[in-house]
Structure formats: C-alpha cells, structure tokens
Design a protein around this motif. Structure first.
Motif, short mmCIF file in Angstrom:
data_model
loop_
_atom_site.label_atom_id
_atom_site.label_comp_id
_atom_site.label_asym_id
_atom_site.label_seq_id
_atom_site.Cartn_x
_atom_site.Cartn_y
_atom_site.Cartn_z
N ALA A 121 39.68 -16.53 -64.47
CA ALA A 121 39.20 -16.15 -65.80
C ALA A 121 37.99 -16.96 -66.22
N ILE A 122 38.08 -18.30 -66.12
CA ILE A 122 36.98 -19.15 -66.59
C ILE A 122 35.77 -19.07 -65.66
N SER A 123 35.99 -18.92 -64.36
CA SER A 123 34.88 -18.88 -63.40
C SER A 123 34.03 -17.63 -63.59
N VAL A 124 34.68 -16.46 -63.54
CA VAL A 124 33.92 -15.20 -63.67
C VAL A 124 33.31 -15.07 -65.05
N LEU A 125 34.07 -15.44 -66.09
CA LEU A 125 33.56 -15.33 -67.46
C LEU A 125 32.34 -16.21 -67.66
N SER A 126 32.35 -17.43 -67.11
CA SER A 126 31.21 -18.34 -67.29
C SER A 126 29.97 -17.80 -66.60
N PRO A 140 28.02 -8.25 -76.30
CA PRO A 140 29.26 -7.46 -76.44
C PRO A 140 29.83 -6.95 -75.12
N TYR A 141 29.01 -6.95 -74.06
CA TYR A 141 29.46 -6.40 -72.78
C TYR A 141 30.02 -7.46 -71.84
N VAL A 142 29.98 -8.74 -72.27
CA VAL A 142 30.43 -9.84 -71.40
C VAL A 142 31.90 -9.68 -71.01
N ILE A 143 32.76 -9.50 -71.99
CA ILE A 143 34.20 -9.39 -71.69
C ILE A 143 34.52 -8.12 -70.91
N PRO A 144 34.02 -6.93 -71.30
CA PRO A 144 34.30 -5.73 -70.49
C PRO A 144 33.85 -5.86 -69.04
N ILE A 145 32.65 -6.41 -68.82
CA ILE A 145 32.16 -6.56 -67.44
C ILE A 145 33.02 -7.55 -66.68
N THR A 146 33.42 -8.64 -67.34
CA THR A 146 34.31 -9.63 -66.71
C THR A 146 35.62 -8.98 -66.28
N ALA A 351 44.96 -11.22 -69.85
CA ALA A 351 45.38 -11.72 -71.17
C ALA A 351 44.56 -12.94 -71.57
N LEU A 352 44.25 -13.80 -70.60
CA LEU A 352 43.45 -14.99 -70.90
C LEU A 352 42.04 -14.63 -71.34
N VAL A 353 41.42 -13.71 -70.61
CA VAL A 353 40.04 -13.30 -70.95
C VAL A 353 39.99 -12.67 -72.33
N ILE A 354 40.93 -11.76 -72.61
CA ILE A 354 40.95 -11.07 -73.91
C ILE A 354 41.33 -12.03 -75.03
N GLY A 355 42.28 -12.94 -74.73
CA GLY A 355 42.77 -13.84 -75.78
C GLY A 355 41.82 -14.97 -76.11
N LEU A 362 38.30 -21.21 -72.94
CA LEU A 362 39.18 -21.37 -71.77
C LEU A 362 39.14 -22.79 -71.24
N ALA A 363 37.97 -23.47 -71.40
CA ALA A 363 37.86 -24.85 -70.93
C ALA A 363 38.87 -25.75 -71.64
N ALA A 364 39.22 -25.37 -72.88
CA ALA A 364 40.22 -26.14 -73.62
C ALA A 364 41.60 -26.01 -72.98
N ALA A 365 41.83 -24.88 -72.31
CA ALA A 365 43.12 -24.68 -71.63
C ALA A 365 43.09 -25.23 -70.21
#
Length: 619
Positions: A121-126, A140-146, A351-355, A362-365
C-alpha cells in the motif's frame, strides 16, 4: 567460470527480489521525517543530523545486525523468523525456554503479516503520488490508479512469478543505478552534505533536540524497513550473493540517494514536499514516475511471495490448518501461490489505501510491525549465540544488548504512532497470533483426545486373527505414530474386514527446511501384514504421499495405486467449556478445522482412491 556465472545470476536475482522493500524507501523516508506527522524543521544542522541518523541506522541495523551477524544464523541455508524459531527450539532443552521462544517466533511471524499488508500500500501509493508533481489536477486519480495497479498485481499471482521474475533483477539494477546517479549529481553541487557521515552530527542533533530526535526515530526507521527481508530471503539466493549485492551496490546507491536528497534540501528547503522526485530534472519526471511505480510493484511482489512462504511454513509447522498451496513452477520448488493468503492481503491492502488515503498517513502505521520483528529477531539470535555458537555470556550480553538497545529505541519511537495508525499492524499481528496459537493448541488437544481413545497396536494385532482379510492395500493416514488410528477402528467396525496389507502413515515436519531422501522414510513391519511408515518433510517442502510410497520399493515394498485405498479421518470438533481452551477459541478452532483443505488434496492423494471416515471430538 561457471561458479562466477552462477554467483552473478544469484546476485542479480537478489537485487531484484531481496532489496525491493528497502530499495523503495527513498521515495518517502526523508519526506516523512521533515514533512510528516511530526515534522522536523528544515535547517542545515537538522538536515545533517537526520542524514547522519539515517546513515548510521542503515549501517547498524542492516549492515551490522542483519547482514553480518543474523545472517550467520541460517537453518540449513534458510532464514526468517520461523526458520530461526525452529533453529532455537531444536537446541532449547528447557521446556519453559522452548515455550517462550516459540511464542516469540510465532508473534514475529504474526507481525510479518501486518507488515506485508502495509508495504504494498505505502510503496505503490508513494510512487503514484509523484503524479501530483506533473500536474496537481491529477491528484484525484492517485488512489484509483493505485488500486488498479494493486488489483492487477494480486490478480496475476495465480499465474506465478517465474515469467515476470526474470525482469526483476535488471529493472531493480537500473533502479538502484539511477538512485545512485541522482544522488551523485546533487552531492556534486553541495559536497558539504558528506559531513553527515560523521556520527557526531547524529549525536549532536540528539543532544541538542532530544525530543525531536526521538520523534524523528519513528520516521528514520522507514529507511531500514525491508532490512529483515535480507535474512528472510537468504534461502532463495544464499548468504554471499546477498552480502555482495548489499555492500557492493545496493547500500552505496541508497546512501548516495539519501545524501543527494539532503544536498537538495540544503539548497532548496521548499523541495521537501517530495524531495525524491525533485532530484530528477523536469524532463525526467514522467520516466522516473514510471520506473518508481514499477520498482514499488516489484517490491510488493517480493513481500507477497514472502507471505506465501510464511503461510506454507506455518502449515507445515502446525501453526495453521491445511490450506490450498499451488505450485506455479515445475522447476522452482519455492514458487507457490496460496489463494487464501493472497486475497486476505489484497482486501487488507485495498482497505488501507482507501482508509489512510496517502503515503504520509500510512507512514504513521508503518514501522511498528517492522521494529517489533527486529526486536524479536534480536532476542532469538541471542539464544543462537548462546546455544549454537557457544559464545561466552559476556559477548552475548554485549552484542545482543547493544542491538536490543537500538531496537527498543526504534520500537518506543514508533509506539507513539499507535493512535495515528500504528494500531493497524498491531491489531493484525494480534489477530494472526491468536489464530496461530489457537490452531497449535487445538491440534495438541485433538491429539490428546485421540490418544485417550486409541488402543495399543500390539493388542490390536493380537486380536484380529478371526477377522476376514481381503486383497489389496489399505493406507491409513494418522497424526500419531503410536496406537491404532480411529479410521482403522471405524473401518473394521463397519465393514468387518481388513486388507491383506495395512500401512499406517504418519507425516512429521522436521526442524529443517528440507529433508534429504535418505532420511525421508522409516518403515517398520509389525507382523500380520501391518506396517508403520514415518515420513519426514522439511518446513519448506510440500508432502506427496504417492511419491513416498514409490520410494518404499527400495525397502522391498511396492504399491500399485489401483490396488491401494487411502483411509482418512475427518474430525468434527465440538466446542465445550473446559479449562483447556476458552469457548471462543474452541469455536474458532472448530471453524478453522471445518474449513481446512481436505487431506487428500494436501497430501496429493488421488481422490478416487480415498475413503473418509468421520470422528467427533469434544474439546
């Protein structure tokens, strides 16, 4: 020449698989330290102090602890928390010590599951977040593309990674080369940043700002996440290729990139919004975005494959029920696909990416599970130092005590992030720990109950003189190497006959990754056509009973599958209020037992030759 070629191949493979997690940390580590939930002011002294902390964390936790010390503690070439657990319990003579070590090893494996959910989650999202630098309208497209990338990654797992794996090495080699090159170009503009190699800068920062330094440790750990993978993946590539790749190529590339980001921040503090992507020239931003995304996918693939391996080890070591394990390669025994693990990870990652919505959140987790695993590994390797390496107790205390001090500092710094997201890997770890220990405890109680209902084999053989015998062979799978299997008693009770040849097969898991064929089977003939067959497998191997029966021809016993019937016992667990297991755990165990993969599939027995007999047990 051949050995050099083999070493080159293994080293290239290690670069592609082992270092994916730690190799993508530059995407978010410094960004999170200076611009995260506990930001550090971007001043020259702070930059040098933080860079020094990052450098010496890499040197102490990865280079010294894992690469030079812990990688010596291999279990017949294999690494990882469960391999280390098997290594220690094999030599722990004290039952209480073995119990403590077992719980520590199980909890380390449980934390790994929590970590393996966050890493993709954190790797691809970053990496995808770099699109915002191209144009803010893409935000706005960051999360959908991830989510699309991650969905594709998890969906291709069932096809195996063999065909894709050959590209991992070259792609990651290019990734690390570019990391180093970008760092060198920035360092050339501001070589004073190299002063951070001096540990006095780290000590000076800690002395001047102890509170900030403690908070910074919670993010500095992001630079060493994935360091434990060097030990976990040792069995795939070997100790020397991993060490060679680390010291000769990967570590210099990472250090150069971190220092390059530091040099950039010294000149342009405003670049802290995303220092990694600002290292690249404007014309290279889109290619870097594509390469970073590919690198994070490869890093995620390595973590997912690791989760599959840990799942198989857990099944073999009696920590999880039988589950479907698919071999995706006819040549590489380690290439497997575990559907349950794959989709559990997938839904957790989504769930992590959406939440959490961003890599900073995510770095906090991230970090709490990694530092917990590192802490447990230090404790386990301390036992190895004393029990296996026979180090003097003063040396054990000095070395392990030093590592423990560092680990505890990092763990404590990450513990303050629990309310911000660190609760997630802890919750996942506790759930996994409960599942693993419940299954282990439940199987032990089942074995005890079945032992109570069993009768000695000698008495049984003496009492069957009047029983009608029929042609053929009956194979009874039993978890105990003592007494009469319940399935045999049920069969005799209902059918009133016995086969001419009766084989009682017990599969045992050794404390080693693999068992050679010479030690695979033990055949004991008990008379009147009865024999007991003990089969041993390593915790990295998958059982194959027909193949084992074929091996018996070397001991004078030949088996024709068309004349052989396999009898399996299916236990139905009835939960009850007992002191041995709480009702909630008993129900969990009953559910797990009910949904376990059938023994015929797990042991690769032809289904058209199987007869299942039910047994009801109250625990």
């Amino acid at each position: 020449m051949q050995s050099r070629q083999a070493l080159s191949t293994l080293t290239l493979g290690a670069i592609g698989v082992v270092f994916g997690d730690i190799g993508t940390s530059p995407l978010y580590a410094l960004k999170e330290i200076f611009n995260g939930h506990h930001p550090i002011p971007v001043t020259p002294d702070n930059i040098l102090g933080i860079l020094s902390m990052v450098f010496w964390s890499i040197m102490l936790l990865v280079s010294l602890k894992y690469v030079l010390v812990i990688m010596r503690a291999d279990n017949r070439g294999e690494g990882g928390s469960l391999a280390l657990l098997a290594l220690v319990t094999e030599r722990a003579k004290n039952p209480r010590l073995a119990w403590v070590v077992t719980l520590l090893g199980i909890f380390a494996a449980a934390l790994f599951y929590g970590d393996s959910m966050i890493t993709p989650a954190i790797s691809v999202l970053s990496a995808v977040e770099g699109m915002e630098l191209v144009t803010p309208t893409l935000k706005p497209y960051v999360i959908p593309i991830t989510l699309i990338i991650l969905t594709g990654l998890f969906f291709i797992q069932k096809r195996g990674t063999g065909s894709v794996g050959m590209f991992f090495g070259p792609v990651m080699t290019g990734w690390f080369a570019i990391l180093g090159l970008l760092g060198v170009l920035q360092i050339a503009h501001n070589p004073s940043v190299l002063a951070a190699l001096n540990p006095l800068h780290a000590l000076g920062f800690i002395g001047a700002h102890p509170g900030l330094a403690f908070l910074a440790l919670g993010s500095v750990v992001l630079a060493v996440t994935g360091g434990e993978a060097l030990y976990t993946d040792m069995g795939h590539f070997g100790r020397f290729p991993i060490r060679l790749a680390w010291f000769a190529f990967v570590m210099p590339a990472l250090v150069l990139n971190y220092f390059g980001q530091g040099a950039l921040l010294l000149a342009e503090p405003e670049a802290i919004e995303n220092p990694f992507f600002h290292l690249a020239p404007d014309w290279a931003l889109i290619p870097m975005l594509g390469l970073a995304t590919l690198a994070t996918v490869i890093a995620s693939q390595a973590v997912i494959s690791g989760a599959f391996s840990v799942a198989r080890q857990s099944v073999q070591m009696g920590l999880l029920p039988r589950m479907q394990i698919i071999h995706t390669s006819g040549h590489e025994e380690g290439q497997i696909y575990v559907p349950f693990t794959n989709w559990s990870l997938y839904f957790a990652v989504v769930a992590l990416v959406i939440g959490f919505k961003s890599s900073s959140n995510l770095a906090a987790a991230y970090g709490i599970a990694v530092t917990g695993t590192m802490l447990i590994d230090t404790i386990l390797v301390a036992f190895v130092m004393a029990l296996m390496w026979k180090w003097h107790w003063t040396a054990v205390i000095a070395v392990a005590g030093f590592f423990l001090t560092v680990d505890i500092a990092f763990f404590a710094a990450n513990a303050i992030k629990i309310p911000e997201g660190g609760w997630f890997p802890i919750a996942m770890g506790l759930i996994s720990f409960s599942v693993l220990t419940t299954w282990r405890r439940g199987r032990r109680l089942v074995s005890q109950e079945m032992a109570k209902q069993s009768i000695p084999m000698e008495d049984f053989i003496t009492a069957i003189d009047d029983v009608h015998r029929i042609n053929g062979t009956a194979v009874f799978m039993t978890s105990s190497k003592e007494g009469v299997p319940p399935a045999l008693l049920h069969n005799l009770k209902h059918n009133q006959v016995l086969h001419d040849r009766v084989v009682l097969v017990t599969v045992q898991t050794a404390d080693t990754p693999h068992v050679n064929d010479m030690d695979r089977i033990y055949l004991h003939r008990m008379g009147k056509g009865f024999m007991r067959l003990i089969v041993r497998y390593g915790f990295m191997e998958s059982p194959d009973i027909p193949a084992v029966l074929e091996m018996c021809k070397h001991q004078g016993e030949r088996f024709d599958m068309m004349e052989t019937t396999f009898y399996l016992s299916r236990e139905t667990i009835v939960p009850s209020m007992t002191r041995r297991m709480t009702l909630l755990r008993a129900r969990l165990f009953a559910t797990m037992s009910k949904n376990a993969t059938s023994a015929s599939d797990f042991f690769q027995i032809p289904t058209n030759r199987v007869v299942e007999l039910g047994t009801q047990l109250v625990i």
